[in-house]
Design a protein around this motif. Structure first.
Motif, PDB file in Angstrom:
ATOM      1  N   SER A 136      -3.165  -4.309   6.553  1.00  0.00           N
ATOM      2  CA  SER A 136      -2.402  -3.538   5.576  1.00  0.00           C
ATOM      3  C   SER A 136      -1.246  -2.808   6.257  1.00  0.00           C
ATOM      4  O   SER A 136      -0.120  -2.777   5.739  1.00  0.00           O
ATOM      5  CB  SER A 136      -3.326  -2.542   4.869  1.00  0.00           C
ATOM      6  N   ASP A 137      -1.499  -2.223   7.414  1.00  0.00           N
ATOM      7  CA  ASP A 137      -0.452  -1.537   8.173  1.00  0.00           C
ATOM      8  C   ASP A 137       0.656  -2.518   8.563  1.00  0.00           C
ATOM      9  O   ASP A 137       1.847  -2.204   8.464  1.00  0.00           O
ATOM     10  CB  ASP A 137      -1.039  -0.909   9.440  1.00  0.00           C
ATOM     11  N   PHE A 138       0.251  -3.688   9.028  1.00  0.00           N
ATOM     12  CA  PHE A 138       1.207  -4.733   9.425  1.00  0.00           C
ATOM     13  C   PHE A 138       2.076  -5.136   8.242  1.00  0.00           C
ATOM     14  O   PHE A 138       3.308  -5.215   8.349  1.00  0.00           O
ATOM     15  CB  PHE A 138       0.431  -5.935   9.968  1.00  0.00           C
ATOM     16  N   ALA A 139       1.436  -5.390   7.102  1.00  0.00           N
ATOM     17  CA  ALA A 139       2.183  -5.790   5.910  1.00  0.00           C
ATOM     18  C   ALA A 139       3.146  -4.696   5.465  1.00  0.00           C
ATOM     19  O   ALA A 139       4.261  -4.988   5.019  1.00  0.00           O
ATOM     20  CB  ALA A 139       1.211  -6.134   4.788  1.00  0.00           C
ATOM     21  N   ALA A 140       2.728  -3.438   5.590  1.00  0.00           N
ATOM     22  CA  ALA A 140       3.588  -2.317   5.185  1.00  0.00           C
ATOM     23  C   ALA A 140       4.875  -2.284   6.007  1.00  0.00           C
ATOM     24  O   ALA A 140       5.953  -1.987   5.483  1.00  0.00           O
ATOM     25  CB  ALA A 140       2.827  -1.007   5.321  1.00  0.00           C
ATOM     26  N   LYS A 141       4.762  -2.607   7.291  1.00  0.00           N
ATOM     27  CA  LYS A 141       5.953  -2.610   8.156  1.00  0.00           C
ATOM     28  C   LYS A 141       6.940  -3.691   7.745  1.00  0.00           C
ATOM     29  O   LYS A 141       8.140  -3.579   8.030  1.00  0.00           O
ATOM     30  CB  LYS A 141       5.528  -2.795   9.611  1.00  0.00           C
ATOM     31  N   LEU A 142       6.432  -4.726   7.076  1.00  0.00           N
ATOM     32  CA  LEU A 142       7.301  -5.795   6.597  1.00  0.00           C
ATOM     33  C   LEU A 142       7.715  -5.593   5.142  1.00  0.00           C
ATOM     34  O   LEU A 142       8.443  -6.420   4.589  1.00  0.00           O
ATOM     35  CB  LEU A 142       6.580  -7.144   6.734  1.00  0.00           C
ATOM     36  N   GLY A 143       7.245  -4.513   4.536  1.00  0.00           N
ATOM     37  CA  GLY A 143       7.577  -4.251   3.143  1.00  0.00           C
ATOM     38  C   GLY A 143       6.874  -5.178   2.169  1.00  0.00           C
ATOM     39  O   GLY A 143       7.358  -5.399   1.053  1.00  0.00           O
ATOM     40  N   ILE A 144       5.716  -5.709   2.568  1.00  0.00           N
ATOM     41  CA  ILE A 144       4.952  -6.618   1.718  1.00  0.00           C
ATOM     42  C   ILE A 144       4.029  -5.803   0.830  1.00  0.00           C
ATOM     43  O   ILE A 144       3.261  -4.971   1.307  1.00  0.00           O
ATOM     44  CB  ILE A 144       4.129  -7.607   2.573  1.00  0.00           C
ATOM     45  N   ALA A 145       4.068  -6.091  -0.474  1.00  0.00           N
ATOM     46  CA  ALA A 145       3.384  -5.233  -1.445  1.00  0.00           C
ATOM     47  C   ALA A 145       1.932  -5.611  -1.694  1.00  0.00           C
ATOM     48  O   ALA A 145       1.168  -4.798  -2.208  1.00  0.00           O
ATOM     49  CB  ALA A 145       4.136  -5.258  -2.774  1.00  0.00           C
ATOM     50  N   ASP A 146       1.529  -6.843  -1.356  1.00  0.00           N
ATOM     51  CA  ASP A 146       0.178  -7.306  -1.687  1.00  0.00           C
ATOM     52  C   ASP A 146      -0.558  -7.783  -0.442  1.00  0.00           C
ATOM     53  O   ASP A 146      -0.028  -8.577   0.335  1.00  0.00           O
ATOM     54  CB  ASP A 146       0.236  -8.463  -2.694  1.00  0.00           C
ATOM     55  N   LEU A 147      -1.794  -7.309  -0.290  1.00  0.00           N
ATOM     56  CA  LEU A 147      -2.697  -7.763   0.763  1.00  0.00           C
ATOM     57  C   LEU A 147      -3.817  -8.558   0.107  1.00  0.00           C
ATOM     58  O   LEU A 147      -4.417  -8.103  -0.866  1.00  0.00           O
ATOM     59  CB  LEU A 147      -3.290  -6.566   1.521  1.00  0.00           C
ATOM     60  N   ILE A 148      -4.104  -9.752   0.651  1.00  0.00           N
ATOM     61  CA  ILE A 148      -5.101 -10.641   0.059  1.00  0.00           C
ATOM     62  C   ILE A 148      -6.165 -10.992   1.092  1.00  0.00           C
ATOM     63  O   ILE A 148      -5.860 -11.146   2.280  1.00  0.00           O
ATOM     64  CB  ILE A 148      -4.467 -11.961  -0.420  1.00  0.00           C
ATOM     65  N   THR A 149      -7.400 -11.155   0.637  1.00  0.00           N
ATOM     66  CA  THR A 149      -8.426 -11.764   1.480  1.00  0.00           C
ATOM     67  C   THR A 149      -9.551 -12.298   0.608  1.00  0.00           C
ATOM     68  O   THR A 149      -9.617 -12.017  -0.587  1.00  0.00           O
ATOM     69  CB  THR A 149      -8.983 -10.780   2.523  1.00  0.00           C
TER      70      THR A 149
END
Length: 282
Positions: A101-114
């Motif tokens: 989630s932290d990684f995705a936030a740095k890229l401005g990605i709004a959705d985390l999936i698993t």
């Protein structure tokens, strides 16, 4: 992003720049990033991905975050190895997903999936409450970044999935609907799942497959249009639902054949979307 943009799942590697160039040349403007390797969740990879996406004008719609430890994709060992359900792996996987989630936030990605794993269908199962508590912690972590957490469908029925979302009780949750998974795990008809999950659907995987033929192994994945997913009707339902996200091609063929298969799938999806759009206007 245009409604029903066609994308593809991209595995993170240090060759991400070349991969994005291939997408650009194929006319694919969106993707979901994917990794099961925690080592890629670094600031160096953030810079590499961001530069590649900017240069190739590729929108990253979601980050599909895997987790450490064993994973066996069947009905027996899968119960004990997949997702956050097995207590033995729950804590370390929760930590990695929060890092994702932290990684995705740095890229401005709004959705985390698993994949959460085989969520117990019985809410009185002793493991159910532990899974809900772990997910609540993860969803709150996503919320701190302004993100949604999306459940990848397949290992649970849509009713079990809705119950879990209701029991977590936070607003930033949704579903990444994989119609082939619902069939390959024998959990639901994708058309019925669209009706049941409705506005929770924030992402869709374009994949096809067959129902299981025995009690241990998943059904086989198939090329788009050669499995049991009724894609014309499925896409029409998404249009009527006013779904605005991407159709993200999931193709597990590696090497040079990968991009060829993706291009074939893109053409097939475009045909179905065009046909559904005409039917809707009629």
């Amino acid at each position: 992003m245009k409604a029903m943009e066609i994308g593809v799942i991209v595995d993170m590697t240090d060759q991400i720049g070349s991969i994005f160039k291939n997408l650009q040349q194929a006319g694919i403007r969106t993707c979901q990033l994917n990794t099961f390797d925690e080592e890629w969740l670094s600031d160096d990879m953030v810079k590499l991905v961001k530069n590649a996406a900017d240069q190739c004008d590729v929108e990253i719609t979601a980050f599909w975050c895997g987790w450490p430890g064993p994973r066996v994709w069947n009905f027996y060992e899968g119960q004990a190895t997949l997702g956050l359900v097995p207590p033995l792996y729950r804590l370390c996987r929760l930590e990695v997903l929060q890092k994702g989630s932290d990684f995705a936030a740095k890229l401005g990605i709004a959705d985390l999936i698993t994949h959460v794993g085989f969520i117990p269908e019985n809410p009185n199962d002793p493991e159910y409450s532990g899974v809900v508590q772990a997910l609540k912690q993860l969803v709150k972590h996503c919320q701190s970044h302004g993100q949604y957490f999306l459940f990848e469908t397949g290992q649970e029925t849509p009713v079990t999935l809705k119950r879990t979302i209701e029991d977590i009780g936070l607003p930033n949750m949704g579903v990444n609907l994989d119609p082939a998974n619902l069939i390959m795990y024998g959990k639901a008809n994708p058309l019925d799942a669209v009706d049941m999950l409705g506005d929770l659907i924030r992402g869709v995987h374009a994949k096809d497959g067959e129902y299981p033929i025995d009690g241990k192994n998943l059904g086989q994945e198939k090329r788009l249009g050669e499995g049991k997913v009724n894609y014309p009707a499925f896409i029409e339902k998404l249009i009527r639902l006013n779904y605005k996200g991407a159709l993200t091609i999931e193709c597990e063929i590696a090497g040079e054949e990968h991009i060829k298969e993706v291009i074939l799938a893109k053409k097939q999806l475009e045909t179905w979307i065009l046909s559904a759009g005409k039917d809707d206007r009629a």
